[in-house]
Design a protein around this motif. Structure first.
Motif, PDB file in Angstrom:
ATOM      1  N   ARG A  63      40.993  30.470  43.941  1.00  0.00           N
ATOM      2  CA  ARG A  63      40.565  30.865  45.291  1.00  0.00           C
ATOM      3  C   ARG A  63      39.056  30.777  45.468  1.00  0.00           C
ATOM      4  O   ARG A  63      38.459  31.546  46.212  1.00  0.00           O
ATOM      5  N   THR A  64      38.442  29.853  44.742  1.00  0.00           N
ATOM      6  CA  THR A  64      37.010  29.630  44.865  1.00  0.00           C
ATOM      7  C   THR A  64      36.747  28.133  44.882  1.00  0.00           C
ATOM      8  O   THR A  64      37.583  27.334  44.458  1.00  0.00           O
ATOM      9  N   LYS A  65      35.566  27.774  45.350  1.00  0.00           N
ATOM     10  CA  LYS A  65      35.165  26.376  45.310  1.00  0.00           C
ATOM     11  C   LYS A  65      34.906  25.925  43.872  1.00  0.00           C
ATOM     12  O   LYS A  65      35.081  24.762  43.536  1.00  0.00           O
ATOM     13  N   ALA A  66      34.504  26.861  43.025  1.00  0.00           N
ATOM     14  CA  ALA A  66      34.302  26.534  41.616  1.00  0.00           C
ATOM     15  C   ALA A  66      35.613  26.167  40.932  1.00  0.00           C
ATOM     16  O   ALA A  66      35.613  25.432  39.943  1.00  0.00           O
ATOM     17  N   GLY A  67      36.728  26.649  41.463  1.00  0.00           N
ATOM     18  CA  GLY A  67      38.029  26.276  40.919  1.00  0.00           C
ATOM     19  C   GLY A  67      38.331  24.808  41.105  1.00  0.00           C
ATOM     20  O   GLY A  67      39.059  24.213  40.319  1.00  0.00           O
TER      21      GLY A  67
END
Length: 135
Positions: A68-72
C-alpha cells in the motif's frame, strides 16, 4: 472490532522489520523477473515479450498493492532495472550481446521502465486504520 481482511489483520505488514523484509523479497523477485524476462523476451518473440512485460507489471502492481505504498512498486522495479539494464551491455564470447539486435529488446527495456513508472506513480488508497485508533 475487526477492520476486515483475514481475521481482523490488515493485508500489509505494519512492523518495520516485516516491511523491510517484504521490500527485500520484492527486490529479489524483481531481480529474478528481470533476468527471466531478458532471456524469454527474445527467445519466444512476440509471446515471450508479452509474457515478460506482463510478469513485470504484475510484480510491480502486486508489490504496490501488498505494501500500500509507492515503495512497494519501486522496490521490485529497482531490482528489475538492476537486472535488465546491465544485461543489455553484456557481450558473449562470440561478440554478440545477450539481447538480440531486434526491436523486441528495446520494447522490453523501455516498456518495463514505463510499466515501473506507471505502477509507482499511481495513487494508492491509504492503508486501512483500525477502528480503535480513531478514538
Amino acid at each position: 472490532m475487526s477492520t476486515g481482511g483475514l481475521g481482523g489483520r490488515s493485508a500489509y505488514p505494519r512492523a518495520d522489520g516485516a516491511r523491510i523484509a517484504v521490500y527485500a523479497v520484492l527486490v529479489l523477485l524483481g531481480l529474478l523477473t528481470g533476468v527471466a524476462g531478458a532471456l524469454v523476451q527474445g527467445g519466444w518473440f512476440p509471446l515471450g515479450l508479452l509474457l515478460a512485460l506482463a510478469a513485470a507489471a504484475g510484480l510491480f502492481w502486486g508489490g504496490a498493492t501488498l505494501c500500500r505504498t509507492k515503495a512497494g512498486a519501486a522496490a521490485p522495479a529497482a531490482g528489475w532495472a538492476v537486472a535488465a539494464i546491465p544485461m543489455a551491455m553484456i557481450s558473449r564470447a562470440e561478440g554478440d550481446f545477450l539481447y538480440g539486435a531486434g526491436i523486441s529488446s528495446y520494447v522490453f527495456l523501455l516498456g518495463g521502465l514505463l510499466v515501473a513508472v506507471a505502477c509507482t506513480t499511481i495513487a494508492l488508497p491509504a492503508p486501512p486504520v483500525s477502528l480503535d485508533k480513531n478514538r
